[in-house]
Scaffold this motif. Structure first.
Motif, PDB file in Angstrom:
ATOM      1  N   CYS A   3       0.865  -1.180   0.000  1.00  0.00           N
ATOM      2  CA  CYS A   3       0.000   0.000   0.000  1.00  0.00           C
ATOM      3  C   CYS A   3       0.900   1.227   0.000  1.00  0.00           C
ATOM      4  O   CYS A   3       1.660   1.463   0.938  1.00  0.00           O
ATOM      5  CB  CYS A   3      -0.932  -0.009   1.207  1.00  0.00           C
ATOM      6  N   LEU A   4       0.796   2.012  -1.075  1.00  0.00           N
ATOM      7  CA  LEU A   4       1.744   3.108  -1.297  1.00  0.00           C
ATOM      8  C   LEU A   4       1.312   4.444  -0.690  1.00  0.00           C
ATOM      9  O   LEU A   4       1.662   5.502  -1.202  1.00  0.00           O
ATOM     10  CB  LEU A   4       1.987   3.275  -2.806  1.00  0.00           C
ATOM     11  N   GLY A   5       0.566   4.385   0.375  1.00  0.00           N
ATOM     12  CA  GLY A   5       0.250   5.624   1.094  1.00  0.00           C
ATOM     13  C   GLY A   5      -1.100   6.223   0.792  1.00  0.00           C
ATOM     14  O   GLY A   5      -1.754   5.887  -0.193  1.00  0.00           O
ATOM     15  N   ASP A   6      -1.519   7.126   1.689  1.00  0.00           N
ATOM     16  CA  ASP A   6      -2.857   7.711   1.675  1.00  0.00           C
ATOM     17  C   ASP A   6      -3.938   6.640   1.793  1.00  0.00           C
ATOM     18  O   ASP A   6      -4.875   6.579   1.001  1.00  0.00           O
ATOM     19  CB  ASP A   6      -3.074   8.607   0.439  1.00  0.00           C
ATOM     20  N   LEU A   7      -3.742   5.838   2.805  1.00  0.00           N
ATOM     21  CA  LEU A   7      -4.763   4.859   3.174  1.00  0.00           C
ATOM     22  C   LEU A   7      -5.999   5.602   3.685  1.00  0.00           C
ATOM     23  O   LEU A   7      -7.128   5.187   3.473  1.00  0.00           O
ATOM     24  CB  LEU A   7      -4.179   3.930   4.254  1.00  0.00           C
ATOM     25  N   VAL A   8      -5.782   6.726   4.364  1.00  0.00           N
ATOM     26  CA  VAL A   8      -6.900   7.507   4.907  1.00  0.00           C
ATOM     27  C   VAL A   8      -6.905   8.926   4.314  1.00  0.00           C
ATOM     28  O   VAL A   8      -6.036   9.288   3.531  1.00  0.00           O
ATOM     29  CB  VAL A   8      -6.841   7.575   6.451  1.00  0.00           C
ATOM     30  N   GLY A   9      -7.889   9.708   4.713  1.00  0.00           N
ATOM     31  CA  GLY A   9      -8.050  11.067   4.189  1.00  0.00           C
ATOM     32  C   GLY A   9      -9.063  11.077   3.060  1.00  0.00           C
ATOM     33  O   GLY A   9      -9.152  10.117   2.297  1.00  0.00           O
ATOM     34  N   TYR A  10      -9.864  12.132   2.976  1.00  0.00           N
ATOM     35  CA  TYR A  10     -10.927  12.329   1.990  1.00  0.00           C
ATOM     36  C   TYR A  10     -12.164  11.452   2.244  1.00  0.00           C
ATOM     37  O   TYR A  10     -13.269  11.938   2.284  1.00  0.00           O
ATOM     38  CB  TYR A  10     -10.465  12.066   0.558  1.00  0.00           C
ATOM     39  N   PRO A  62     -12.097   5.565   7.359  1.00  0.00           N
ATOM     40  CA  PRO A  62     -10.670   5.394   7.694  1.00  0.00           C
ATOM     41  C   PRO A  62     -10.389   4.173   8.569  1.00  0.00           C
ATOM     42  O   PRO A  62      -9.443   3.418   8.290  1.00  0.00           O
ATOM     43  CB  PRO A  62     -10.318   6.699   8.427  1.00  0.00           C
ATOM     44  N   ASN A  63     -11.212   3.954   9.588  1.00  0.00           N
ATOM     45  CA  ASN A  63     -10.951   2.817  10.488  1.00  0.00           C
ATOM     46  C   ASN A  63     -11.129   1.479   9.779  1.00  0.00           C
ATOM     47  O   ASN A  63     -10.303   0.579   9.914  1.00  0.00           O
ATOM     48  CB  ASN A  63     -11.881   2.897  11.710  1.00  0.00           C
ATOM     49  N   GLU A  64     -12.192   1.389   8.986  1.00  0.00           N
ATOM     50  CA  GLU A  64     -12.486   0.134   8.294  1.00  0.00           C
ATOM     51  C   GLU A  64     -11.391  -0.187   7.267  1.00  0.00           C
ATOM     52  O   GLU A  64     -11.011  -1.347   7.082  1.00  0.00           O
ATOM     53  CB  GLU A  64     -13.848   0.206   7.588  1.00  0.00           C
ATOM     54  N   CYS A  65     -10.893   0.847   6.593  1.00  0.00           N
ATOM     55  CA  CYS A  65      -9.841   0.619   5.593  1.00  0.00           C
ATOM     56  C   CYS A  65      -8.520   0.222   6.253  1.00  0.00           C
ATOM     57  O   CYS A  65      -7.803  -0.634   5.751  1.00  0.00           O
ATOM     58  CB  CYS A  65      -9.661   1.851   4.703  1.00  0.00           C
ATOM     59  N   CYS A  66      -8.223   0.829   7.407  1.00  0.00           N
ATOM     60  CA  CYS A  66      -7.025   0.428   8.163  1.00  0.00           C
ATOM     61  C   CYS A  66      -7.117  -1.049   8.524  1.00  0.00           C
ATOM     62  O   CYS A  66      -6.169  -1.812   8.354  1.00  0.00           O
ATOM     63  CB  CYS A  66      -6.886   1.252   9.440  1.00  0.00           C
ATOM     64  N   ASP A 109      -1.923  10.372   5.419  1.00  0.00           N
ATOM     65  CA  ASP A 109      -1.688   9.535   6.610  1.00  0.00           C
ATOM     66  C   ASP A 109      -0.910  10.349   7.637  1.00  0.00           C
ATOM     67  O   ASP A 109      -1.260  10.368   8.819  1.00  0.00           O
ATOM     68  CB  ASP A 109      -0.867   8.285   6.245  1.00  0.00           C
ATOM     69  N   ALA A 110       0.153  11.005   7.174  1.00  0.00           N
ATOM     70  CA  ALA A 110       1.033  11.770   8.065  1.00  0.00           C
ATOM     71  C   ALA A 110       0.265  12.906   8.737  1.00  0.00           C
ATOM     72  O   ALA A 110       0.407  13.144   9.940  1.00  0.00           O
ATOM     73  CB  ALA A 110       2.220  12.320   7.277  1.00  0.00           C
ATOM     74  N   ALA A 111      -0.566  13.590   7.967  1.00  0.00           N
ATOM     75  CA  ALA A 111      -1.339  14.701   8.538  1.00  0.00           C
ATOM     76  C   ALA A 111      -2.380  14.188   9.531  1.00  0.00           C
ATOM     77  O   ALA A 111      -2.657  14.828  10.544  1.00  0.00           O
ATOM     78  CB  ALA A 111      -2.012  15.494   7.430  1.00  0.00           C
ATOM     79  N   SER A 112      -2.926  13.001   9.245  1.00  0.00           N
ATOM     80  CA  SER A 112      -3.966  12.445  10.113  1.00  0.00           C
ATOM     81  C   SER A 112      -3.424  12.019  11.467  1.00  0.00           C
ATOM     82  O   SER A 112      -4.184  11.857  12.421  1.00  0.00           O
ATOM     83  CB  SER A 112      -4.652  11.256   9.436  1.00  0.00           C
ATOM     84  N   ILE A 113      -2.105  11.800  11.548  1.00  0.00           N
ATOM     85  CA  ILE A 113      -1.510  11.455  12.848  1.00  0.00           C
ATOM     86  C   ILE A 113      -0.666  12.613  13.385  1.00  0.00           C
ATOM     87  O   ILE A 113       0.145  12.443  14.293  1.00  0.00           O
ATOM     88  CB  ILE A 113      -0.655  10.162  12.754  1.00  0.00           C
ATOM     89  N   GLY A 114      -0.825  13.784  12.780  1.00  0.00           N
ATOM     90  CA  GLY A 114      -0.153  14.979  13.284  1.00  0.00           C
ATOM     91  C   GLY A 114       1.320  15.087  12.928  1.00  0.00           C
ATOM     92  O   GLY A 114       2.054  15.870  13.502  1.00  0.00           O
ATOM     93  N   GLN A 154     -11.916  10.784  13.945  1.00  0.00           N
ATOM     94  CA  GLN A 154     -12.492   9.450  13.774  1.00  0.00           C
ATOM     95  C   GLN A 154     -11.530   8.319  14.113  1.00  0.00           C
ATOM     96  O   GLN A 154     -11.952   7.264  14.593  1.00  0.00           O
ATOM     97  CB  GLN A 154     -12.945   9.259  12.311  1.00  0.00           C
ATOM     98  N   LEU A 155     -10.258   8.513  13.822  1.00  0.00           N
ATOM     99  CA  LEU A 155      -9.280   7.425  13.906  1.00  0.00           C
ATOM    100  C   LEU A 155      -9.176   6.835  15.305  1.00  0.00           C
ATOM    101  O   LEU A 155      -8.941   7.549  16.274  1.00  0.00           O
ATOM    102  CB  LEU A 155      -7.907   7.934  13.501  1.00  0.00           C
ATOM    103  N   ARG A 156      -9.363   5.520  15.393  1.00  0.00           N
ATOM    104  CA  ARG A 156      -9.173   4.855  16.680  1.00  0.00           C
ATOM    105  C   ARG A 156      -7.678   4.755  16.961  1.00  0.00           C
ATOM    106  O   ARG A 156      -6.868   4.708  16.036  1.00  0.00           O
ATOM    107  CB  ARG A 156      -9.816   3.461  16.632  1.00  0.00           C
ATOM    108  N   SER A 157      -7.330   4.713  18.247  1.00  0.00           N
ATOM    109  CA  SER A 157      -5.913   4.801  18.624  1.00  0.00           C
ATOM    110  C   SER A 157      -5.083   3.656  18.032  1.00  0.00           C
ATOM    111  O   SER A 157      -3.939   3.853  17.647  1.00  0.00           O
ATOM    112  CB  SER A 157      -5.759   4.858  20.134  1.00  0.00           C
ATOM    113  N   GLU A 158      -5.673   2.469  17.928  1.00  0.00           N
ATOM    114  CA  GLU A 158      -4.920   1.338  17.346  1.00  0.00           C
ATOM    115  C   GLU A 158      -4.566   1.628  15.885  1.00  0.00           C
ATOM    116  O   GLU A 158      -3.490   1.255  15.414  1.00  0.00           O
ATOM    117  CB  GLU A 158      -5.724   0.044  17.438  1.00  0.00           C
ATOM    118  N   HIS A 159      -5.462   2.328  15.183  1.00  0.00           N
ATOM    119  CA  HIS A 159      -5.202   2.626  13.774  1.00  0.00           C
ATOM    120  C   HIS A 159      -4.255   3.803  13.621  1.00  0.00           C
ATOM    121  O   HIS A 159      -3.500   3.885  12.656  1.00  0.00           O
ATOM    122  CB  HIS A 159      -6.522   2.857  13.034  1.00  0.00           C
TER     123      HIS A 159
END
Ligand code: ZN
Length: 242
Positions: free
Chosen positions: A30-37, A41-45, A61-66, A87-92
């Motif tokens: 997976c070449l990045g941007d799993l989440v965003g837009y 997000p949780n289900e895809c993770c 991904d980077a922006a979503s985790i700060g 939305q993102l759960r801590s495990e994800h």
């Protein structure tokens, strides 16, 4: 065979359609941007984690985790990242934190944007591709980030050439002595005029890299975008492939 996913962007319907259609792969990338837009997000993770995919860090991904400042994003992108962070759960979040900026996997170099700037640099010209070709130690570099299926090839030391026309899918016969920068397109938000989800399959034995397009029920995703209160444009563009 290796399955290649990029820019899934929390679009579960597109991801499921790809995984249902793809041939059996020993390994997934997976070449990045799993989440965003997108709205899932949780289900895809969870789904990509189940594949035990080798994952690269994307700018979303980077922006979503700060890890990347919101100043890098505008309008709908920024809004969706703020939403994703909530939305993102801590495990994800921890899962996303484990993603690498760049990797070498057998004969493949992997990066979301470019080796020049892994998270943010777009490869949208021969010159951009040359900068990767000059820096990679393998014959093939797989990228994402632009959401357009296409590739660049350099035979020996000659200038690289750009091969458009992969927006409907197609196979690349990999020649010995030629180096490639390949974008297999976006699973969850294609921008090359074809709304169908895009993914790649690399067969090292046959020396072939195929790009596939698969239709998915994007109206379901559009509905989820609406219900999540995400910007309407993020749903509209799925129907247009841009
Ligand atoms: Zn992206």
């Amino acid at each position: 065979m290796i399955g290649i996913l990029a820019d899934i962007h929390a679009n579960l319907e597109a991801l499921e359609a790809v995984l249902a259609e793809a041939p059996p792969c020993e390994r997934w990338i997976c070449l990045g941007d799993l989440v965003g837009y997108g709205p899932n997000p949780n289900e895809c993770c969870e789904r990509v984690r189940k594949l035990d995919a080798v994952c690269l860090m994307g700018n979303h991904d980077a922006a979503s985790i700060g890890r990347l400042d919101l100043d890098w994003f505008r309008d709908a992108a920024r809004e969706s990242i703020v939403w994703t962070r909530e939305q993102l759960r801590s495990e994800h979040r921890r899962y996303l934190e484990s993603f690498a900026d760049r990797l070498t996997l057998d004969d493949l170099t992997l990066v979301h944007g470019s080796l020049v700037a892994p998270l943010v640099k777009y490869v949208s010209s021969e010159l951009d591709a040359e900068a990767i070709l000059d820096r990679m130690n393998t014959a093939i570099c797989l990228i994402g980030h632009t959401h357009a299926a296409e590739y660049f090839a350099r035979i020996g030391n000659s200038p690289c050439s750009r091969r458009h026309g992969m927006a409907r899918g197609g196979a690349i016969a990999l020649e010995v002595g030629t180096c490639y920068v390949v974008n297999c397109g976006s699973v969850g938000q294609p921008r090359d005029g074809n709304p169908q989800a895009s993914y790649g399959v690399y067969d090292a034995t046959r020396r072939e890299l195929a790009i596939h397009r698969v239709a998915y029920p994007y109206r379901v995703t559009q509905d989820k975008v609406k219900r999540a209160g995400l910007p309407a444009w993020l749903g509209q563009r799925l129907a247009e492939g841009r």
